[in-house]
Design an enzyme around this catalytic site. Structure first.
Site, short mmCIF file in Angstrom:
data_model
loop_
_atom_site.label_atom_id
_atom_site.label_comp_id
_atom_site.label_asym_id
_atom_site.label_seq_id
_atom_site.Cartn_x
_atom_site.Cartn_y
_atom_site.Cartn_z
CG HIS A 19 -5.26 8.22 3.67
ND1 HIS A 19 -4.86 8.89 2.56
CD2 HIS A 19 -5.30 6.91 3.34
CE1 HIS A 19 -4.65 8.02 1.57
NE2 HIS A 19 -4.92 6.81 2.01
CG ASP A 44 -1.95 1.02 1.28
OD1 ASP A 44 -2.42 1.39 0.20
OD2 ASP A 44 -2.32 1.46 2.39
CG HIS A 45 -0.37 4.87 0.26
ND1 HIS A 45 -0.81 5.87 -0.57
CD2 HIS A 45 -1.47 4.47 0.96
CE1 HIS A 45 -2.11 6.08 -0.38
NE2 HIS A 45 -2.53 5.23 0.54
CB SER A 70 -11.68 4.09 8.09
OG SER A 70 -10.75 3.04 8.13
CG ASP A 80 0.80 7.65 -3.45
OD1 ASP A 80 0.58 8.48 -4.37
OD2 ASP A 80 0.37 7.81 -2.30
CG ASN A 93 -7.10 0.79 0.00
OD1 ASN A 93 -7.52 -0.15 -0.65
ND2 ASN A 93 -5.94 1.36 -0.24
CG HIS A 115 -6.29 4.74 -1.32
ND1 HIS A 115 -5.11 4.39 -0.73
CD2 HIS A 115 -6.32 4.09 -2.51
CE1 HIS A 115 -4.45 3.57 -1.53
NE2 HIS A 115 -5.15 3.38 -2.62
CD GLU A 165 -3.30 8.34 -4.23
OE1 GLU A 165 -2.89 7.35 -3.59
OE2 GLU A 165 -3.66 9.39 -3.69
O1 G3H Z 1 -3.16 4.84 3.61
C1 G3H Z 1 -2.35 4.80 4.51
C2 G3H Z 1 -2.34 3.75 5.53
O2 G3H Z 1 -3.26 3.99 6.52
C3 G3H Z 1 -0.94 3.49 5.93
O3 G3H Z 1 -0.52 3.92 7.15
O4 G3H Z 1 1.83 4.31 6.31
O5 G3H Z 1 1.20 4.81 8.66
O6 G3H Z 1 1.43 2.48 7.81
P1 G3H Z 1 1.06 3.89 7.51
P1 13P Z 2 -8.35 4.91 6.25
O1 13P Z 2 -7.39 5.80 6.97
O2 13P Z 2 -9.64 5.58 5.97
O3 13P Z 2 -8.54 3.59 6.93
O4 13P Z 2 -7.71 4.60 4.80
C1 13P Z 2 -6.79 3.58 4.63
C2 13P Z 2 -6.15 3.59 3.31
O5 13P Z 2 -6.53 4.26 2.37
C3 13P Z 2 -4.99 2.73 3.13
O6 13P Z 2 -4.39 2.88 1.89
ZN ZN Z 3 -4.49 4.93 1.16
#
Ligand code: G3H
Ligand code: 13P
Ligand code: ZN
Length: 396
Positions: free
Chosen positions: A205, A109-110, A242, A131, A282, A239, A161
């Site tokens: 996010h 992811d990203h 949540s 990304d 996501n 993305h 993206e």
């Molecule tokens: O979209 C982003 C995710 O919530 C990733 O979070 O890079 O802090 O692990 P993180």
């Molecule tokens: P949320 O922060 O809304 O859970 O999004 C997660 C996300 O996009 C991970 O790539």
């Molecule tokens: Zn994301």
């Protein structure tokens, strides 16, 4: 009546994410994609998808790989740390997927740059996101195209993206959303050959998405319509999706937490876009919240845990950080458990149960909402080699 013969066990290796995305397109539903930061979370994600006979997309973000590579200070993780973490999580996911009746994909992811994507692929990820959304358009195209070339040679799926989401995207911060332009999206997809595209259409996010966010579903509809006319496959990704369950936020605060202004995307809207061309949704924040609530609850319900060696440090961190809800803030005392899933004693087993139950509570709910229940048998069991051959023949 005699018992039926035991069904022959069908061992499965990880599938490229594209196989799961193609099924969503064909049967018009969406697949949740759930972020993990520890082996126990990956285990729970697989198990809850099995319960619902849904395929599973497990995703580790760039920094998650650093954490699972042993960097408690994951924000400072090096490429080496990320390589180790990618390996740790891929080994665990492969182990759980091997004897599972559902197809499982492991997705980066990203991904920040080519090195991160290669580290993930070398570690065993079957899908990567590059990304480049913060780059000028032509640079994003060039970087994404490069990753597509490297990944498709291995049969690995690629997500790009376009457009910038509001909120914190790890390495990217923007104060406002820049929505994805459907015409540019089409150009981007054609030039890069990506299998999936993350769009900016109103989500963001984190836990503070604002009250009553409205998703601009027209953006997804428009892109899908163009792709259908042009007969091009590309799955759209939502993305920052949540739902930030209000009951969980309330419970965290009742248990000593201090979380404010936390609102997510309404489930009904996600359900709607899951029928309108959004293929992958996501979710990370909801899992973080549920796990944090469970940890706080455990120490309230079982005060003796506050004095247990090692886990007493987790309790201290919860006290010190009332506004935190990223489990990575609390789990550094048990890094071996995070990285390898080891459970040295009863007290750590209780922490692991908090993690697993938190994942299952929110992921189970969303599997139902997104309608991937029962769809596992619809996903083609294709290998990475077979997929590489398809890309080669199609010239992408
Ligand atoms: O979209 C982003 C995710 O919530 C990733 O979070 O890079 O802090 O692990 P993180
Ligand atoms: P949320 O922060 O809304 O859970 O999004 C997660 C996300 O996009 C991970 O790539
Ligand atoms: Zn994301």
């Amino acid at each position: 009546m005699p018992y039926p013969q035991k069904m022959e066990e069908t061992a499965m290796s990880l599938v490229p994410m594209r196989a799961i995305l193609e099924a969503t397109e064909k049967y018009n539903y969406a697949q949740g994609a759930f972020n993990v930061n520890a082996v126990a979370q990956a285990k729970a994600v697989v198990e809850v998808h099995e319960m619902f006979r849904s395929a599973a997309i497990i995703q580790g973000a760039d920094l998650a790989n650093a954490f699972m590579g042993g960097r408690a200070d994951f924000a400072n993780g090096t490429l080496e740390d990320k390589k180790v973490g990618a390996n740790n999580i891929a080994n665990a996911v492969k182990k759980y997927a091997e004897h599972s009746p559902i197809p499982v994909a492991l997705h980066l992811d990203h991904g920040k740059n080519i090195d991160s994507c290669v580290a993930a692929m070398d570690g065993g990820y079957t899908s990567v996101m590059i990304d480049g959304s913060s780059l000028p358009y032509e640079d994003n195209v060039a970087l994404t195209r490069e990753v597509v070339k490297l990944a498709h040679e291995r049969g690995v799926t690629v997500e790009g993206e376009l457009g910038v989401l509001a909120g914190v995207e790890d390495h990217v911060f923007s104060a406002t959303s820049t929505y994805t332009n459907p015409l540019t999206a089409y150009d981007f997809i054609k030039k890069t050959g990506v299998d999936a595209l993350a769009i900016s259409y109103g989500t963001q996010h984190g836990a503070n998405k604002g009250k009553d966010t409205i998703i601009r579903k027209e953006i997804a509809i428009a892109i899908k319509e163009i792709l259908r006319h042009e007969n091009i496959f590309c799955a759209l990704v939502s993305h920052g999706s949540s739902t930030v369950p209000q009951y969980i936020v309330r419970e965290i605060n009742e248990l000593g937490g201090d979380i404010h202004n936390a609102y997510g995307i309404a489930k009904d809207q996600l359900k709607e876009v899951s029928r309108l061309g959004i293929a992958k949704i996501n979710v990370d924040t909801d899992i973080r919240l549920a796990v944090t609530r469970n940890l706080r609850e455990l120490f309230r319900n079982e005060p003796a845990m506050r004095d247990e060696p090692v886990v007493d440090q987790i309790y201290k961190l919860l006290l010190e950080k009332p506004s935190a809800f990223d489990p990575r803030a609390f789990l550094p005392p048990i890094m071996d458990t995070v990285m390898y899933g080891t459970v040295p004693n009863e007290a750590v087993a209780k922490i692991v149960a908090c993690i697993e139950k938190g994942v299952k509570e929110v992921v189970g709910t969303l599997i139902v909402e997104f309608d991937s229940v029962g769809k596992a048998p619809l996903v083609e069991q294709v290998t990475l080699d077979e997929m590489a051959e398809r890309y080669r023949k199609a010239g992408i």
